[in-house]
Design a protein around this motif. Sequence first.
Motif, PDB file in Angstrom:
ATOM      1  N   ILE A  43      -5.323   0.642  -2.206  1.00 46.02           N
ATOM      2  CA  ILE A  43      -5.322   1.855  -3.020  1.00 46.02           C
ATOM      3  C   ILE A  43      -5.882   1.512  -4.401  1.00 46.02           C
ATOM      4  CG2 ILE A  43      -3.385   2.924  -1.813  1.00 46.02           C
ATOM      5  CD1 ILE A  43      -1.574   2.011  -4.088  1.00 46.02           C
ATOM      6  N   PRO A  44      -6.580   2.451  -5.043  1.00 41.64           N
ATOM      7  CA  PRO A  44      -7.143   2.175  -6.369  1.00 41.64           C
ATOM      8  C   PRO A  44      -6.035   1.887  -7.380  1.00 41.64           C
ATOM      9  CG  PRO A  44      -8.086   4.173  -5.428  1.00 41.64           C
ATOM     10  CD  PRO A  44      -6.928   3.800  -4.560  1.00 41.64           C
ATOM     11  N   LYS A  45      -6.300   0.953  -8.274  1.00 40.35           N
ATOM     12  CA  LYS A  45      -5.339   0.674  -9.340  1.00 40.35           C
ATOM     13  C   LYS A  45      -5.242   1.868 -10.287  1.00 40.35           C
ATOM     14  CE  LYS A  45      -5.714  -4.369  -9.401  1.00 40.35           C
ATOM     15  NZ  LYS A  45      -6.067  -5.558 -10.207  1.00 40.35           N
ATOM     16  N   LYS A  46      -4.051   2.101 -10.808  1.00 41.81           N
ATOM     17  CA  LYS A  46      -3.843   3.243 -11.690  1.00 41.81           C
ATOM     18  C   LYS A  46      -4.659   3.118 -12.964  1.00 41.81           C
ATOM     19  CE  LYS A  46       0.801   4.301 -10.036  1.00 41.81           C
ATOM     20  NZ  LYS A  46       2.243   4.420 -10.386  1.00 41.81           N
ATOM     21  N   HIS A  47      -4.771   1.912 -13.457  1.00 41.56           N
ATOM     22  CA  HIS A  47      -5.530   1.684 -14.681  1.00 41.56           C
ATOM     23  C   HIS A  47      -6.495   0.520 -14.452  1.00 41.56           C
ATOM     24  CE1 HIS A  47      -2.673   4.323 -16.666  1.00 41.56           C
ATOM     25  NE2 HIS A  47      -1.685   3.564 -16.203  1.00 41.56           N
TER      26      HIS A  47
ATOM     27  N   TYR B  25      -8.613  -2.672  -6.610  1.00 44.84           N
ATOM     28  CA  TYR B  25      -7.616  -2.125  -5.702  1.00 44.84           C
ATOM     29  C   TYR B  25      -6.377  -3.004  -5.688  1.00 44.84           C
ATOM     30  CZ  TYR B  25     -11.473   0.694  -3.844  1.00 44.84           C
ATOM     31  OH  TYR B  25     -12.518   1.574  -3.707  1.00 44.84           O
ATOM     32  N   GLU B  26      -5.293  -2.402  -5.218  1.00 42.96           N
ATOM     33  CA  GLU B  26      -4.079  -3.158  -4.947  1.00 42.96           C
ATOM     34  C   GLU B  26      -3.595  -2.794  -3.550  1.00 42.96           C
ATOM     35  OE1 GLU B  26      -1.470  -2.093  -8.075  1.00 42.96           O
ATOM     36  OE2 GLU B  26      -1.243  -0.011  -7.436  1.00 42.96           O
TER      37      GLU B  26
END
Length: 309
Positions: free
Chosen positions: A21-25, A29-30
């Motif tokens: 999933i894309p990193k919030k900031h 990805y994580e």
Amino acid sequence: MLENISREIIRFNNVWIGYKIPKKHGIGYEIFIAVKDMSFYVNRGEVYGLVGESGSGKSTILKAIIGIIKPLKGEIIVDNIDISKDDPRKREVLRKIGYVSQDPFQAVNPKMKVRDIILEPLRILKRDNTDFSNIIETLISLTGLPNNVLDMYPHELSGGMLQRVVIARALAAKPMIVLLDEPTSSLDTVTQAQILYLLKDLQESMNYTYLLVSHDLRVVSFLANRIGIIIRGYLVEEGPTDEIMEEPLHPYTKLLIDSSRFKEIKEIEYSSIGCPIHPICPYKKDVCEHTMPKIIVQGSRRIACWNYI
């Protein structure tokens, strides 16, 4: 290790499944872990149910079984083949799996007639010499559809009738197991009951194997021989349906059975560390706040709770 190896059709051995999933900031990805150290089996000819809320990992489990997602680690054995590995026999195994989704209108091609929808799996398998008329007649009879629907399009059918079409399609290739992903959640109450009775009658008369996932414990308890309860990717209780319903062991299972508190379950904020429900658990210990217990055998049940260790 789990028991009943000779009768098994599906086995999960310590399976972990994650998504990128894309990193919030920032860039990159994580990995979000949706299924955590999952172990269970499904016997031939039984109905095994997994109960969990949205985000618990239940649909992810089905996606892994049909090969859409590969686990990060662990084994997924289907008909004695580990489908998590690059085995040349895997494709043939996956062709023997039927699938019924929760939204029949999203599950079919709106431009295809019902006849072609039902026969789609056989044509994918290139069984062009098969007596399709005989198969159609059998499936129509089994699922209670009137003959005049065969030349109709999906938009001309009710949700309940279209779900019967989806069930007929799932059975067309004589699958060794049928995966049921919230099969009644998009239907009204009366139609839900009709579909549940249909699924039950089919299973009992044809000895189908079902793996059913749902957020609704009432639906699962109606069909399933055994039930597994999952929270945020963890299996926390498993056992025969009558025992689970009569004497739940895990605090979360008790909340699920207490239907008057179901809304409260939806609103709680789960913990990402330790047992997910420790913030609201009346039986919690200090260890619950930082460590998730391993699942243990308790008679005919399996449970992951520090109160039983």
